[in-house]
Design an enzyme around this catalytic site. Sequence first.
Site, mmCIF file in Angstrom:
data_model
loop_
_atom_site.group_PDB
_atom_site.id
_atom_site.type_symbol
_atom_site.label_atom_id
_atom_site.label_comp_id
_atom_site.label_asym_id
_atom_site.label_seq_id
_atom_site.Cartn_x
_atom_site.Cartn_y
_atom_site.Cartn_z
ATOM 1 N N ASP A 94 81.667 17.370 34.929
ATOM 2 C CA ASP A 94 81.321 16.810 33.622
ATOM 3 C C ASP A 94 81.170 15.293 33.670
ATOM 4 O O ASP A 94 82.160 14.563 33.673
ATOM 5 C CB ASP A 94 82.405 17.200 32.610
ATOM 6 C CG ASP A 94 82.072 16.769 31.189
ATOM 7 O OD1 ASP A 94 80.919 16.390 30.934
ATOM 8 O OD2 ASP A 94 82.975 16.820 30.331
ATOM 9 N N ASP A 335 74.582 14.028 30.807
ATOM 10 C CA ASP A 335 75.808 14.825 30.664
ATOM 11 C C ASP A 335 75.696 16.198 31.308
ATOM 12 O O ASP A 335 75.110 17.122 30.743
ATOM 13 C CB ASP A 335 76.117 14.966 29.172
ATOM 14 C CG ASP A 335 77.475 15.566 28.901
ATOM 15 O OD1 ASP A 335 78.203 15.870 29.860
ATOM 16 O OD2 ASP A 335 77.821 15.735 27.727
#
Length: 562
Positions: A94, A335
């Site tokens: 992440d 992201d």
Amino acid sequence: MNSALKFSLSSFGRNGKRNRYRKTVDISAFPISGFPSHKRAKEGYEIPFQRVKSRVLQRRDGGVTGETGLGDNSDLLYTVPIQLGPTLTSVHLDTGSSDLWVTTDACTTASCGKLTTPSYPMTSFNASGSSVTMNYGDSTTGTKASGPIGFDSATLAGIAIQGQTFAAVNFTTNTVVQDGAAGIFGLGFPAGSDIQAAVVEAQSGPLKPTDDFVQDTYKYGPLLARIAATNALEDDVFSISLQRSEIDVGIDNGTLTIGKLPDGVDNSSLTWVPVRLYSPSEGGLSPPTFASAEVYPFRWEIEIDNVYLDGKVLANSTVPATGGVDNTRVSALIDTGNSLIRGPSDVVNSILTTVSPNFNPASTNSLPVLDCTAAHTLAFQIGGKMFPVDPRDFISDTKATNTKTCEADNVVATDPPGVGALFRWSLGDPFLKSTLVAFHYGNLTHPSLDPPRIGFLSMVPDNADALLTQAVEDAQSAGGFEITSEAAPTASAAAEANSAITIVPTSPAVSTSASSASSAVSASTTDSAPSSGSSNAPETTKASNGAGNLRPNDGSVPVSTL
């Protein structure tokens, strides 16, 4: 404050990715001579996403490379094997958040669900005395994870570092734990770390001024930032590209590299742009007294020039920003923790009604369906160059056996910009399957001396439209679309851990004089307006979450979900 927008699998389901935003900014790409500006010892670590067993760590001519595959759950969840103390498990990759957490054996089925990956044993836990609650998601997809903070050795792809902080989560509503991950591995900046803030506050007292917070990153910061701060890597960089496991399963492996660019990729082939910085009034980190003029990065966020659909520039969003932040600058969060592309509601609605004329954004039952062979190209202009999303990643199947009608559900709306979340777009996995992205931390204490930046290289082939058509035809012949799912190769990671190179964190040399070395940095590499990471606003009363003292509020700013 954690990552800004993760897709909630539990909220929407596999094919229920429903949810349903932009302005021209002049930003130019710039070459980075000798990228990055200072060399490291020859140690690089490469982690390809592979469907076959990986080779174990090998030593060559004094240099080190490590390779291991990552898991991919139907292009929705990418996992990396990691060893924390005695536990070898897998966590979600992440770039949109900064903290490392794993579930523990104290996390009940009611909270964590039926885990398929090992949890951390509390009998091995070395507690810091602090605890944390980490929030993820936007206003409609919010989740959280909480638990005590501890220390243990961490080993990733043959790299080991001692005393890594992490949260031993005993309660979470985040659905990664139900979809092949034991937690989340945040690759973001220290300013976004709730764990670092909580530990520093407990060790040193109030976080204002932020001197101790900035100086103690090498001890308590996010895993990858700590590794970068050791000066042991050849370059302070990591890069990510993702493979495709749906619609048209890719033959190539995606790759995560740490300390270098992928083999065969030259720095000059990437388009490099500066990371947007956050001023304290925007939710950013207040500068320390020894660098009072510095403005710090908060997220892997860059400005974009324009957004295009099928070669036509899209109108700017008219959705106003909130909290008094700049309404004219248009930036995007890069992201990996977001399985979608999220943007302004009005621009997203325009995209969906263009590709699916019968789609009604006012109706929750209306779906943006289209012919599976209809090739549409959504592209983002970054640093003056176009970076398209492959047509095969723009759509999803409505069901595996329906090869005629697909859905444009990989593009959805999100919240407008606000304090702590300045971006209008969140470019998640569909973008990263189409683009190789390199992330350079720069100087973590004095970013003006070596600004953080991101490099982009499009991986979309010239014949992407034809490849979509062929994939649909193949699916029709086979009776449905192929969807693959691979677990993270923990067996290979265990072999690598036996030969791991241990990096020892050392205190960086920190100038005690106020630094604003902007004059030493090329104007093309600096951000044109203030922006950065943890905030200067009123302190909260949440003693258990030290990050609250750095944030604009107690966590109500939209952050991330998975």
